[in-house]
Design a protein around this motif. Structure first.
Motif, PDB file in Angstrom:
ATOM      1  N   ARG A 117      86.292 141.158  30.029  1.00 33.30           N
ATOM      2  CA  ARG A 117      87.664 141.075  29.842  1.00 33.30           C
ATOM      3  C   ARG A 117      87.782 140.836  27.763  1.00 33.30           C
ATOM      4  NH1 ARG A 117      90.644 136.057  32.076  1.00 33.30           N
ATOM      5  NH2 ARG A 117      90.251 138.053  33.638  1.00 33.30           N
ATOM      6  N   TYR A 118      88.430 141.230  27.235  1.00 37.14           N
ATOM      7  CA  TYR A 118      88.755 141.506  25.763  1.00 37.14           C
ATOM      8  C   TYR A 118      90.050 141.318  25.441  1.00 37.14           C
ATOM      9  CZ  TYR A 118      84.477 145.136  26.305  1.00 37.14           C
ATOM     10  OH  TYR A 118      83.406 146.087  26.489  1.00 37.14           O
ATOM     11  N   ARG A 119      89.770 140.791  24.191  1.00 38.78           N
ATOM     12  CA  ARG A 119      91.566 140.049  23.707  1.00 38.78           C
ATOM     13  C   ARG A 119      91.499 142.272  23.272  1.00 38.78           C
ATOM     14  NH1 ARG A 119      91.405 135.717  18.800  1.00 38.78           N
ATOM     15  NH2 ARG A 119      92.051 137.605  18.176  1.00 38.78           N
ATOM     16  N   VAL A 120      92.829 142.065  23.454  1.00 41.62           N
ATOM     17  CA  VAL A 120      93.368 143.519  22.903  1.00 41.62           C
ATOM     18  C   VAL A 120      93.351 144.305  21.788  1.00 41.62           C
ATOM     19  CG1 VAL A 120      94.822 144.252  24.870  1.00 41.62           C
ATOM     20  CG2 VAL A 120      95.234 143.164  23.001  1.00 41.62           C
ATOM     21  N   ASP A 121      93.290 143.092  20.552  1.00 43.51           N
ATOM     22  CA  ASP A 121      93.206 143.286  19.175  1.00 43.51           C
ATOM     23  C   ASP A 121      91.644 143.599  18.518  1.00 43.51           C
ATOM     24  OD1 ASP A 121      92.713 140.062  19.993  1.00 43.51           O
ATOM     25  OD2 ASP A 121      93.643 140.127  17.771  1.00 43.51           O
ATOM     26  N   HIS A 122      90.550 142.649  19.639  1.00 41.38           N
ATOM     27  CA  HIS A 122      89.698 142.737  19.110  1.00 41.38           C
ATOM     28  C   HIS A 122      88.394 144.261  19.445  1.00 41.38           C
ATOM     29  CE1 HIS A 122      88.654 138.633  19.155  1.00 41.38           C
ATOM     30  NE2 HIS A 122      89.120 138.553  17.831  1.00 41.38           N
ATOM     31  N   LEU A 123      89.100 145.023  20.733  1.00 43.61           N
ATOM     32  CA  LEU A 123      89.131 146.153  21.349  1.00 43.61           C
ATOM     33  C   LEU A 123      89.166 147.051  20.787  1.00 43.61           C
ATOM     34  CD1 LEU A 123      87.846 147.451  24.171  1.00 43.61           C
ATOM     35  CD2 LEU A 123      90.079 147.421  24.569  1.00 43.61           C
ATOM     36  N   VAL A 124      90.715 146.917  20.123  1.00 47.65           N
ATOM     37  CA  VAL A 124      90.943 148.194  19.289  1.00 47.65           C
ATOM     38  C   VAL A 124      90.256 147.955  17.800  1.00 47.65           C
ATOM     39  CG1 VAL A 124      93.024 149.462  18.293  1.00 47.65           C
ATOM     40  CG2 VAL A 124      93.026 148.119  20.645  1.00 47.65           C
ATOM     41  N   GLU A 125      90.417 147.244  17.281  1.00 43.10           N
ATOM     42  CA  GLU A 125      89.774 146.832  16.273  1.00 43.10           C
ATOM     43  C   GLU A 125      87.592 147.172  16.040  1.00 43.10           C
ATOM     44  OE1 GLU A 125      89.862 142.413  14.266  1.00 43.10           O
ATOM     45  OE2 GLU A 125      91.969 142.527  14.900  1.00 43.10           O
ATOM     46  N   ALA A 126      87.335 147.406  16.622  1.00 32.35           N
ATOM     47  CA  ALA A 126      86.074 147.472  17.141  1.00 32.35           C
ATOM     48  C   ALA A 126      85.999 148.602  16.734  1.00 32.35           C
ATOM     49  CB  ALA A 126      84.804 146.565  18.656  1.00 32.35           C
ATOM     50  N   LEU A 157      98.999 148.993  16.422  1.00 31.59           N
ATOM     51  CA  LEU A 157      98.423 148.267  17.031  1.00 31.59           C
ATOM     52  C   LEU A 157      99.648 146.425  16.587  1.00 31.59           C
ATOM     53  CD1 LEU A 157      96.613 146.888  19.698  1.00 31.59           C
ATOM     54  CD2 LEU A 157      95.440 146.224  18.074  1.00 31.59           C
ATOM     55  N   GLU A 158      99.770 146.344  15.255  1.00 33.57           N
ATOM     56  CA  GLU A 158     100.393 145.060  14.470  1.00 33.57           C
ATOM     57  C   GLU A 158     101.971 145.068  15.093  1.00 33.57           C
ATOM     58  OE1 GLU A 158      99.496 144.090  11.051  1.00 33.57           O
ATOM     59  OE2 GLU A 158     100.580 142.700  10.545  1.00 33.57           O
ATOM     60  N   LYS A 159     101.958 146.132  15.299  1.00 35.75           N
ATOM     61  CA  LYS A 159     103.562 146.727  15.312  1.00 35.75           C
ATOM     62  C   LYS A 159     103.636 146.031  17.492  1.00 35.75           C
ATOM     63  CE  LYS A 159     104.825 149.520  11.883  1.00 35.75           C
ATOM     64  NZ  LYS A 159     103.820 151.481  11.639  1.00 35.75           N
ATOM     65  N   GLU A 161     105.749 142.397  21.110  1.00 36.03           N
ATOM     66  CA  GLU A 161     105.337 142.406  22.445  1.00 36.03           C
ATOM     67  C   GLU A 161     105.348 143.346  23.689  1.00 36.03           C
ATOM     68  OE1 GLU A 161     106.348 138.457  23.786  1.00 36.03           O
ATOM     69  OE2 GLU A 161     105.666 137.186  22.591  1.00 36.03           O
ATOM     70  N   ASP A 162     105.310 144.296  23.100  1.00 41.72           N
ATOM     71  CA  ASP A 162     104.851 146.040  23.722  1.00 41.72           C
ATOM     72  C   ASP A 162     103.684 146.082  24.041  1.00 41.72           C
ATOM     73  OD1 ASP A 162     105.433 148.315  24.705  1.00 41.72           O
ATOM     74  OD2 ASP A 162     106.199 149.224  23.491  1.00 41.72           O
ATOM     75  N   PHE A 163     103.356 145.434  25.780  1.00 35.46           N
ATOM     76  CA  PHE A 163     101.835 145.634  25.991  1.00 35.46           C
ATOM     77  C   PHE A 163     102.098 146.800  26.549  1.00 35.46           C
ATOM     78  CE2 PHE A 163     102.303 140.947  26.690  1.00 35.46           C
ATOM     79  CZ  PHE A 163     102.152 140.670  24.875  1.00 35.46           C
ATOM     80  N   ALA A 164     102.598 147.517  26.931  1.00 37.15           N
ATOM     81  CA  ALA A 164     102.736 148.769  27.862  1.00 37.15           C
ATOM     82  C   ALA A 164     101.935 149.623  26.482  1.00 37.15           C
ATOM     83  CB  ALA A 164     103.740 148.792  28.738  1.00 37.15           C
ATOM     84  N   GLY A 165     102.744 149.866  25.687  1.00 36.24           N
ATOM     85  CA  GLY A 165     102.575 150.560  24.625  1.00 36.24           C
ATOM     86  C   GLY A 165     101.573 149.887  23.993  1.00 36.24           C
ATOM     87  N   VAL A 166     100.487 148.599  24.375  1.00 35.62           N
ATOM     88  CA  VAL A 166      99.737 148.566  23.609  1.00 35.62           C
ATOM     89  C   VAL A 166      98.458 149.342  24.610  1.00 35.62           C
ATOM     90  CG1 VAL A 166      98.054 146.627  23.364  1.00 35.62           C
ATOM     91  CG2 VAL A 166     100.366 146.243  22.523  1.00 35.62           C
TER      92      VAL A 166
END
Ligand code: ATP
Length: 479
Positions: free
Chosen positions: A100-109, A126-128, A133-138
């Motif tokens: 399991r990943y925090r999405v911000d950490h996954l994308v930052e890495a 990602l920040e936007k 809270e657009d999780f489908a977008g993430v």
């Protein structure tokens, strides 16, 4: 992280363990992920940082008082504060590795592997998306970039979901929904619920602040980077209550004050930067992070948040008790607005350690090479301030050393040692950041002088014993 930065970071972690600063928790059982214990010098350093913050907040500000609230709080506290419904991070699971990943950490890495321009574009997208809270977008961003799991190497992801970070437990012996209580995820709520108790008993007038240091707990999914992100950690928080409408000026004031505090450690300005939140948390009208350049990049060390009257109003609503203040200067009742300063003690510890750690090599006068590992800690937070080292174990030198120890230990932390060659003893003191060592030798017996060695310059000079306390105390005060 560049490999030399990574090596430096690994060296700091190894040094912290070898010299009694930080140990993995319950290490004999292979440790517990993201939980750490502080050893003899670590606990001393941590205490000194805590005390320095506490003194700065309370003793040095006439309009700030401290409290020490319990970790457990009535469960409704966390309903009112929004933590039950909102204190979550968006996560994603890799279906193959089950990691399991925090999405911000996954994308930052992932962004770290890209050229700067491309990385900035992805991170700003990602920040936007997260702010909306657009999780489908993430999810789409992760799919479009074919971001892979580092374990399975696949891009086979679940949807992005929210995961609450609070630890819960049961109160009393009967398990049941009604008895569920939480380990506090921040210390701030202990301040808000005590707002009136403190205001009345300490007879405080708005604007005033309440400071607190204490443990907080978060079930961080991706716990990385040593004590930077822990599941059990300590926060130093201060909530400053102000008249509605004045929050902007107090927010600016506390931004300045907090940066001054950081710079008072002697850390160069360039090691810090501000990160203004594009979209602050839903309850805040302004938020900024102070970031420090850790060996793994610029990361948050402290947050300054203008929290409006959100918390007090929520507690007023959920408890049915008035959370108002009567301001007799303007003859009005109101729920005060709040500026919060919130810093992680463990992160500050890591900052101080990262900043202090140095590996040095030089050529001596006789042409041979020498080296040392030194912690250039500010004297005010160094675990030991003065090491007392008799040159020999005989001829009455230990007795003189012991006398000096007896005279100084009440004023600051002293350490006495007579074992091993003097050079070895100096190196051990350098490694734990002791600003001064003195040696007692035969001349001491004749003229009551000792040799004092400065950790940073390694210079030695003879001084009268009578002047010793004064010199060490001045250094601790930063003079
Ligand atoms: P992050 O984005 O790094 O998770 P945050 O924005 O959630 O941090 P806050 O809720 O603002 O952090 O907490 C205030 C401070 O508490 C942070 O600036 C940090 O210094 C410290 N802190 C927060 N979470 C942790 C943790 N898991 N381990 C150590 N310190 C922490």
């Amino acid at each position: 992280m560049a490999s030399n930065d990574n090596n430096r970071f690994q060296a700091i972690i190894a040094h912290a363990k070898e010299y009694g600063f930080v140990f993995p928790s319950s290490e004999i059982y292979d440790g517990l992920s993201a939980v750490y214990d502080y050893g003899p010098w670590g606990s001393e350093l941590k205490k000194n940082i805590r005390d320095y913050w506490w003194k700065n907040m309370t003793q040095m500000h006439e309009n700030i008082v401290g409290i020490d609230a319990a970790i457990f709080m009535h469960p409704t506290t966390w309903k009112a504060s929004g933590h039950v419904d909102n204190f979550s991070d968006p996560m994603i699971d890799n279906k193959d590795s089950k990691k399991r990943y925090r999405v911000d950490h996954l994308v930052e890495a992932y962004a770290e592997t890209l050229p700067k321009e491309k990385a900035d574009e992805i991170l700003s997208n990602l920040e936007k998306l997260l702010a909306n809270e657009d999780f489908a977008g993430v999810k789409k961003l992760i799919d479009d970039n074919k971001i892979k799991c580092s374990v399975s190497g696949t891009a086979n992801w679940t949807d992005v979901r929210q995961f609450n970070l609070m630890f819960s437990t049961q109160l009393g012996s009967v398990a049941g929904e009604a008895d569920t209580i939480y380990l506090r995820p921040e210390t701030a709520q202990g301040i808000f619920v005590n707002f009136l108790n403190v205001q009345k008993t300490a007879r405080m007038k708005v604007p005033f602040g309440i400071a607190q240091v204490g443990k907080a707990f978060r079930n961080e999914i991706v716990a990385r980077q040593f004590i930077f992100r822990m599941r059990e950690f300590e926060q130093m928080e201060m909530q400053f209550f102000v008249r509605p409408g004045t929050q902007k000026e107090w927010y600016e004031y506390w931004r300045e004050e907090r940066m001054k505090w950081h710079l008072s450690f002697g850390t160069p300005k360039e090691k810090y930067q501000w990160h203004v939140h594009a979209k602050p948390a839903f309850y805040a009208d302004n938020a900024v992070d102070i970031e420090y350049e850790f060996p793994f990049g610029f990361k948050e060390i402290e947050g300054i948040h203008s929290r409006t009257d959100y918390d007090l109003s929520q507690h007023q609503k959920f408890s049915g008790k008035k959370m108002q203040y009567f301001d007799n200067e303007i003859n009005q009742n109101y729920v005060p607005y709040v500026i919060e300063t919130s810093i992680g003690l463990d992160r500050m510890f890591l900052l101080v350690l990262s900043q202090a750690y140095a590996e040095e090599k030089w050529t001596k006068e006789d042409g041979t090479e020498d080296s040392r590992t030194v912690l250039r800690l500010p004297a005010k937070v160094a675990p030991i301030k003065l090491a007392i080292l008799p040159l020999l174990k005989k001829d009455g030198l230990p007795e003189i050393g012991r006398e000096i120890m007896k005279d100084c230990r009440d004023e600051f932390y002293c350490f006495y040692e007579e074992k091993d060659a003097i050079g070895k003893r100096y190196r051990r003191m350098d490694a734990i950041g002791t600003p001064f060592c003195i040696t007692v030798d035969h001349q001491t017996k004749e003229d009551q002088t000792v040799t004092i060695r400065d950790r940073d310059s390694m210079k030695q000079e003879r001084i009268p014993i009578a002047k010793l306390k004064e010199i060490v105390k001045a250094k601790i005060k930063g003079e």
